[in-house]
Design an enzyme around this catalytic site. Sequence first.
Site: not given
Ligand code: MBD
Ligand code: FE
Length: 303
Positions: A158, A192, A213, A216, A218
């Site tokens: 990110y 991630y 993860r 995704h 957000h």
């Molecule tokens: C992420 O990108 C995320 O969405 C969450 C919930 C925890 C860590 C990284």
């Molecule tokens: Fe995230």
Amino acid sequence: MEKQSIDALLLKINESATSEGNLRTKTIVNRIVRDLFYTIDDLDVTPNEFWTALNYLGEAGQSGELGLLAAGLGFELFLDLRLDEAEMKAGLEGGTPRTIEGPLYVAGAPELNGYGRLNDGTFPGETLVMRGRVLDEKRKPLAGALVEVWHANHLGNYSYFDKSQPAFNLRRSIRTDEAGNYSFRSVVPAGYSVPPVGKTQQLLDQLGRHGHRPAHIHFFVSAPKHRKLTTQVNIDGDPYLWGDLAFATREGLVPTVQHAEGSAGKPYGVDGNFALIDFDFTLSAERDSVPRTEVERVCAAGV
Ligand code: MBD
Ligand code: FE
């Protein structure tokens, strides 16, 4: 130790208060301390274990991973499930499912009208177009709704937290047009993973769990007089889709990823093949009978 003795000790501590303090804080802290005293006693937690845990939390805080820990331990999911329950009890159903915010939102992203790009095109990644509408409970389009979107790059990182990316890369706020439409061009995110040598991974190792993860995207979706929606959509087919570190995947949040090509990309300035997601967000009207969904949570702001 006898529970009675523990309770007597707790009473003594509570009664040591010399001013009123804050009643709510007192209630919560006293309960947590009591539960921890019981835990220490029931599980025979040793002094070494206690100080290891305290030190761990201090280090996790210093490294900025407490938000990650809250997600990984299921606290963020639990708060969502309680909101779901409150809404169900109030007869509020339907609408796009919520799911967790996570720790990586950054305030202050550039605002776009109707359509825009989330990246400047100088970084690799498969082109993604996502589009749809923001609707109210009666499926009426909401013009001027705000769709805040943020996601990881092709490596699962990110911007802001990854200093190799430009400021606000893959982060924008999109205002829906008169017909309630939003659309954006970006790149398909990768999943991630928690920092491999961080405090969260250290605990996950002890729990025999992984720190991944699924890919995704957000969203915060908001409109006047409507309940703010915090959610994510998943990229279908990810190996961790239903094995998420943060337990955030939900039915209704896994749209089909279409493979588009040719003239379909024209409106978005895309030549050739790209991934296409169609997804509408449905907001519920604000009402007094349920807790509000706006959350005060410290987040990064800026570059
Ligand atoms: C992420 O990108 C995320 O969405 C969450 C919930 C925890 C860590 C990284
Ligand atoms: Fe995230």
